[in-house]
Design a protein around this motif. Sequence first.
Motif, PDB file in Angstrom:
ATOM      1  N   LEU A 420      20.318  33.701  42.360  1.00 24.83           N
ATOM      2  CA  LEU A 420      19.653  34.378  41.248  1.00 24.83           C
ATOM      3  C   LEU A 420      20.639  34.650  40.120  1.00 24.83           C
ATOM      4  O   LEU A 420      20.314  34.477  38.939  1.00 24.83           O
ATOM      5  CB  LEU A 420      19.031  35.693  41.731  1.00 24.83           C
ATOM      6  N   ARG A 421      21.840  35.061  40.464  1.00 27.38           N
ATOM      7  CA  ARG A 421      22.840  35.349  39.438  1.00 27.38           C
ATOM      8  C   ARG A 421      23.264  34.094  38.686  1.00 27.38           C
ATOM      9  O   ARG A 421      23.580  34.157  37.491  1.00 27.38           O
ATOM     10  CB  ARG A 421      24.047  36.036  40.062  1.00 27.38           C
ATOM     11  N   LYS A 422      23.275  32.964  39.359  1.00 28.80           N
ATOM     12  CA  LYS A 422      23.567  31.716  38.661  1.00 28.80           C
ATOM     13  C   LYS A 422      22.459  31.379  37.670  1.00 28.80           C
ATOM     14  O   LYS A 422      22.716  30.866  36.579  1.00 28.80           O
ATOM     15  CB  LYS A 422      23.748  30.581  39.671  1.00 28.80           C
ATOM     16  N   LEU A 423      21.212  31.676  38.035  1.00 28.29           N
ATOM     17  CA  LEU A 423      20.100  31.450  37.119  1.00 28.29           C
ATOM     18  C   LEU A 423      20.209  32.368  35.900  1.00 28.29           C
ATOM     19  O   LEU A 423      20.010  31.937  34.762  1.00 28.29           O
ATOM     20  CB  LEU A 423      18.779  31.690  37.846  1.00 28.29           C
ATOM     21  N   PHE A 424      20.538  33.653  36.134  1.00 25.64           N
ATOM     22  CA  PHE A 424      20.733  34.572  35.012  1.00 25.64           C
ATOM     23  C   PHE A 424      21.876  34.108  34.112  1.00 25.64           C
ATOM     24  O   PHE A 424      21.773  34.153  32.884  1.00 25.64           O
ATOM     25  CB  PHE A 424      21.038  35.985  35.529  1.00 25.64           C
ATOM     26  N   GLY A 425      22.962  33.660  34.737  1.00 19.68           N
ATOM     27  CA  GLY A 425      24.111  33.214  33.956  1.00 19.68           C
ATOM     28  C   GLY A 425      23.811  31.986  33.114  1.00 19.68           C
ATOM     29  O   GLY A 425      24.341  31.843  32.006  1.00 19.68           O
ATOM     30  N   HIS A 426      22.950  31.107  33.626  1.00 16.15           N
ATOM     31  CA  HIS A 426      22.601  29.914  32.846  1.00 16.15           C
ATOM     32  C   HIS A 426      21.889  30.302  31.564  1.00 16.15           C
ATOM     33  O   HIS A 426      22.212  29.787  30.473  1.00 16.15           O
ATOM     34  CB  HIS A 426      21.710  28.991  33.680  1.00 16.15           C
ATOM     35  N   PHE A 427      20.929  31.203  31.630  1.00 15.97           N
ATOM     36  CA  PHE A 427      20.210  31.605  30.427  1.00 15.97           C
ATOM     37  C   PHE A 427      21.078  32.448  29.500  1.00 15.97           C
ATOM     38  O   PHE A 427      20.769  32.596  28.323  1.00 15.97           O
ATOM     39  CB  PHE A 427      18.936  32.376  30.805  1.00 15.97           C
ATOM     40  N   THR A 453      20.421  40.291  33.026  1.00 15.94           N
ATOM     41  CA  THR A 453      21.561  39.915  33.851  1.00 15.94           C
ATOM     42  C   THR A 453      21.862  40.990  34.876  1.00 15.94           C
ATOM     43  O   THR A 453      21.818  42.192  34.574  1.00 15.94           O
ATOM     44  CB  THR A 453      22.801  39.687  32.970  1.00 15.94           C
ATOM     45  N   ASP A 454      22.174  40.561  36.076  1.00 16.95           N
ATOM     46  CA  ASP A 454      22.563  41.484  37.141  1.00 16.95           C
ATOM     47  C   ASP A 454      24.057  41.764  37.051  1.00 16.95           C
ATOM     48  O   ASP A 454      24.871  40.850  37.166  1.00 16.95           O
ATOM     49  CB  ASP A 454      22.206  40.876  38.504  1.00 16.95           C
ATOM     50  N   VAL A 455      24.403  43.014  36.819  1.00 12.27           N
ATOM     51  CA  VAL A 455      25.806  43.441  36.784  1.00 12.27           C
ATOM     52  C   VAL A 455      26.085  44.189  38.082  1.00 12.27           C
ATOM     53  O   VAL A 455      25.568  45.289  38.285  1.00 12.27           O
ATOM     54  CB  VAL A 455      26.089  44.337  35.567  1.00 12.27           C
ATOM     55  N   PRO A 456      26.862  43.622  38.995  1.00 10.91           N
ATOM     56  CA  PRO A 456      27.032  44.241  40.322  1.00 10.91           C
ATOM     57  C   PRO A 456      27.570  45.655  40.285  1.00 10.91           C
ATOM     58  O   PRO A 456      27.294  46.444  41.189  1.00 10.91           O
ATOM     59  CB  PRO A 456      28.014  43.284  41.027  1.00 10.91           C
ATOM     60  N   THR A 457      28.337  46.019  39.269  1.00 15.74           N
ATOM     61  CA  THR A 457      28.935  47.350  39.217  1.00 15.74           C
ATOM     62  C   THR A 457      28.036  48.377  38.528  1.00 15.74           C
ATOM     63  O   THR A 457      28.416  49.540  38.424  1.00 15.74           O
ATOM     64  CB  THR A 457      30.273  47.291  38.468  1.00 15.74           C
ATOM     65  N   ARG A 458      26.885  47.966  38.070  1.00 18.82           N
ATOM     66  CA  ARG A 458      25.994  48.879  37.346  1.00 18.82           C
ATOM     67  C   ARG A 458      24.871  49.330  38.269  1.00 18.82           C
ATOM     68  O   ARG A 458      24.242  48.523  38.953  1.00 18.82           O
ATOM     69  CB  ARG A 458      25.429  48.191  36.108  1.00 18.82           C
ATOM     70  N   TRP A 459      24.582  50.613  38.263  1.00 20.86           N
ATOM     71  CA  TRP A 459      23.552  51.176  39.130  1.00 20.86           C
ATOM     72  C   TRP A 459      22.197  50.545  38.822  1.00 20.86           C
ATOM     73  O   TRP A 459      21.816  50.365  37.668  1.00 20.86           O
ATOM     74  CB  TRP A 459      23.457  52.686  38.938  1.00 20.86           C
ATOM     75  N   SER A 460      21.463  50.222  39.870  1.00 25.68           N
ATOM     76  CA  SER A 460      20.091  49.706  39.781  1.00 25.68           C
ATOM     77  C   SER A 460      19.989  48.386  39.037  1.00 25.68           C
ATOM     78  O   SER A 460      18.890  47.938  38.734  1.00 25.68           O
ATOM     79  CB  SER A 460      19.161  50.729  39.118  1.00 25.68           C
ATOM     80  N   SER A 461      21.105  47.750  38.740  1.00 25.08           N
ATOM     81  CA  SER A 461      21.053  46.505  37.988  1.00 25.08           C
ATOM     82  C   SER A 461      20.401  45.387  38.798  1.00 25.08           C
ATOM     83  O   SER A 461      19.670  44.565  38.239  1.00 25.08           O
ATOM     84  CB  SER A 461      22.464  46.101  37.570  1.00 25.08           C
ATOM     85  N   THR A 462      20.633  45.361  40.103  1.00 26.54           N
ATOM     86  CA  THR A 462      20.061  44.300  40.934  1.00 26.54           C
ATOM     87  C   THR A 462      18.541  44.363  40.940  1.00 26.54           C
ATOM     88  O   THR A 462      17.860  43.348  40.782  1.00 26.54           O
ATOM     89  CB  THR A 462      20.604  44.406  42.365  1.00 26.54           C
ATOM     90  N   TYR A 463      18.004  45.561  41.102  1.00 27.65           N
ATOM     91  CA  TYR A 463      16.545  45.680  41.090  1.00 27.65           C
ATOM     92  C   TYR A 463      15.973  45.325  39.725  1.00 27.65           C
ATOM     93  O   TYR A 463      14.953  44.630  39.633  1.00 27.65           O
ATOM     94  CB  TYR A 463      16.117  47.096  41.483  1.00 27.65           C
ATOM     95  N   ASN A 464      16.577  45.791  38.658  1.00 29.64           N
ATOM     96  CA  ASN A 464      16.071  45.493  37.317  1.00 29.64           C
ATOM     97  C   ASN A 464      16.051  43.997  37.053  1.00 29.64           C
ATOM     98  O   ASN A 464      15.098  43.473  36.457  1.00 29.64           O
ATOM     99  CB  ASN A 464      16.934  46.197  36.264  1.00 29.64           C
ATOM    100  N   ALA A 465      17.101  43.295  37.497  1.00 28.63           N
ATOM    101  CA  ALA A 465      17.138  41.845  37.289  1.00 28.63           C
ATOM    102  C   ALA A 465      16.043  41.148  38.094  1.00 28.63           C
ATOM    103  O   ALA A 465      15.374  40.234  37.594  1.00 28.63           O
ATOM    104  CB  ALA A 465      18.512  41.311  37.686  1.00 28.63           C
ATOM    105  N   MET A 466      15.837  41.580  39.338  1.00 25.00           N
ATOM    106  CA  MET A 466      14.781  40.972  40.155  1.00 25.00           C
ATOM    107  C   MET A 466      13.397  41.270  39.595  1.00 25.00           C
ATOM    108  O   MET A 466      12.510  40.401  39.586  1.00 25.00           O
ATOM    109  CB  MET A 466      14.885  41.498  41.589  1.00 25.00           C
TER     110      MET A 466
END
Length: 861
Positions: A420-427, A453-466
């Motif tokens: 998923l992060r590779k897909l975000f990075g492509h765009f 974009t999912d930022v691993p060090t940012r709170w709730s970033s993974t859920y927001n990206a998904m």
Amino acid sequence: MDTEEGPILSSQQADSGGGTSGEAVANGKAGNGLLTKRRMGETESASGAPTEEVDTILSLCGPVATAPETVEHKKVQHVLLDKTAMPWKAKSAAWGFLKLYQADTSQRGSGKEKDVVALCILCLRLGKKGTKLMLSGGNVSNAIKHLRQLGSRDMPTMTQLVHSRAALYVSKNVTGGSSSARGLVEAPSINRFLTPKTDRRSHHVGFVLMQVMTFSPHSFASHSHVRGFFNDLASYTPPAPNTVVHHLAELYDCLLSEVRNRLSRVKKLFGGLPFAHVVTDLWTEEHTNTSFGSVVVRFVDPEDIKMEVVRLGVSLFVGRHDNATIKAWLLGRLAYFGLAETDICSTTTDSGANVRKAMRQLAAPWLPCFSHSLHNAVKYAVGGPSEARPLRGVQQASTAGGMQQQRSQNPGARTLLAKLRKLFGHFNHSEVSVAIYKDLVVPHAGKCRTLVTDVPTRWSSTYNAMARLYTCFSRLMAFFSCRDVGAGVRRRRLSMDEWDRMRQVMGILRCCYEVTTRTESATLPVSSLLSLLASLRRAVNSDQILVPCLPGQLLAEGECAMKQYIEDHPSDAVLVVDNNLYPAEYLHVGNHPVVDSLCQDASTAVLVLREQLELRFFNKSDESRNVLRSNPVLASSVLSPGGPRLLQSTARLLGETDPLPHALELVKNVCDKYSNLSPTAPPVPAAPGRAAATAGKAWKRARSCLVDSSDEEGSYGGSAAQGSPSRSELAKAQLESVLHLPDFLKKGDALEFWMRSKHKFPDLAVVACSLLGAVGSSAAAERDFSLAGNVMSKNRSTLLPQHLEMHSLIRENVDLLPKVLKDVPVLSAEQAAKLRKMTPLGGCPQVNGDGDNLSSDEDGG
């Protein structure tokens, strides 16, 4: 062509007051209607403006008209005057449209030598007898008003045309003349475009404030402070660098005094009670050893029962990052603003080993950051690696894959998230793909949304990206089906199995996202966080999890449409994902013969989350990781409506002993610190009751997956205490009375309850205010560091640490500045130098030594 005002001639026949315009036309090309430059006539402007403009306007009015040699004004004869004989007259573009008359010699010596009467040449040429204008002291303002008034009339005549052209010409040529008589029609005063010497300091202070409040030139077009600064200025010369530094010190000194006075006032209201709930953290600037620290103080104002946040800014941290230095730095920072260690009621930081040890050396209890803990729990649940040591009790499997695989408890989710992060990075890096993506026409897909974009060090970033990816399903499917997309890009495409796994994992993380978002609130009491954590534990430990269905079907978009759909379909299982409504379904955790079950990635995420919640928030072997044994949580909860019942029900659910007696003892100990000399705040009218919730159960279920565990029935006991004239005994007696109130047994907002009950329990209300301000998240300190990072950009690489502190304090407390900037106190050069020297650490450079910041080591020992 004739009008009612008089005959209008061509430019070849027009005259400019002092001579014939035919001579000017004869010197040029006949028939072209253009006037050539020539020497200035006696009736032309003395301001040095282009003379052909005045000639052109006058030529529209008709032939030259002979002006009378004398005029009578107020029974006094005035004689035609040569303007060159008036050296006192200020130059103005309006003088070219006037004939000037002055009183005869018999009026000399009366103090009115500079008063003149003017005739409008425009009106004179248009066939009118001439408009007489009294110009007191030679002030041309009346003449300019005459031009504007006739020029702004709604009449299609030549009078309106030529007067409006003259008014426009005068407004464009504003050099000289009376400043109060020039400018645009909407703003007749030109003072708003000038910078008087008396107001120059206020403009310089505003310029410095503008620099503090903006980070980059991109904000100059829309930032309110920039627009407010340039609103009153047309030409302005910025101050010199030394002046900028001086005014920066003045702004800092003004806000420093305001913050100190604010804290001093609240300190007196509490009468000796500890009231300051401190949030702090450390930050090391990238690629350097320069470290900074942030301090934020939160409290409940006992006067209006409102949560207040005071940011003390970001300041330089000097020395090793050990617990003794951190403690000394924090106490010194608080003392700089007038607070002592005895004023600290609780502290909140992340779980970094050094900061945590420093806070535990203080007398006030320490609270770990709930947001950091939940973020790390989610990171483990989705298989993310951790640089910290594993928590005590977590079993790590020994495999041949190395340490990287040992740290991942959910490798399937980790692999999915990596794709998923590779897909975000492509765009993020492909402008061509973004252009194709946005230009697609996808029916029934709603508005075009870009990926987050999912930022691993940012709170709730993974859920927001998904969540954003889930809402973009239809558009992404159309994108990868487009013929313009190459084969290399198609490798980023998700299969339907991966979409299915992602939406289930996203459904698991949704409850953690809700709690993390609530913990970041600056005004939410920590007692509410206990209820959220209990609800989160219940949701994660449930046998069935509500997750969104396979993406593709959008039910409603926007809050109004979502509410209407839920009202029409109250029994449907739906979920709100990124402000869109989608169908949902219940999936069983683990294999089930009848009900559909979660996939392996989602099931593992649930099991890891259950384990992490027990270890981080309900740990029976570590009191610092057990919210039911945290003194700030207990004291705040027992003084919140429904809090005693919540403590008991949560303890029964976890198999813990009843924490209510200990919580009551904590409150009584605080009551003992209540000084008898402390003033009781005056009573205030009771606030109106809270309005009943309008949303139905279906709407609540769609918005939140957390079940409120405080709805369970429960009871608690207590004994009445005898009253005492001392404030501490009165507060204890009022505590016993409050515990038996019917309104207090029900769950409600703590601040609203004490606002209503302040006049009934004035002493206990102050005690409640001192305890309800506890903070459960270090989000305030993280925001300060984000601000400091934006200030310390490459464009400001030479900014001194003490100036960074000034910038942060000014920006975070700008609302406390006087409304008129000229009221900012003036500092002498010596006072400003002394102020900069007295700032914490005096701008000392970072010393060599241990520059590593261990505050991010959340699981350090």
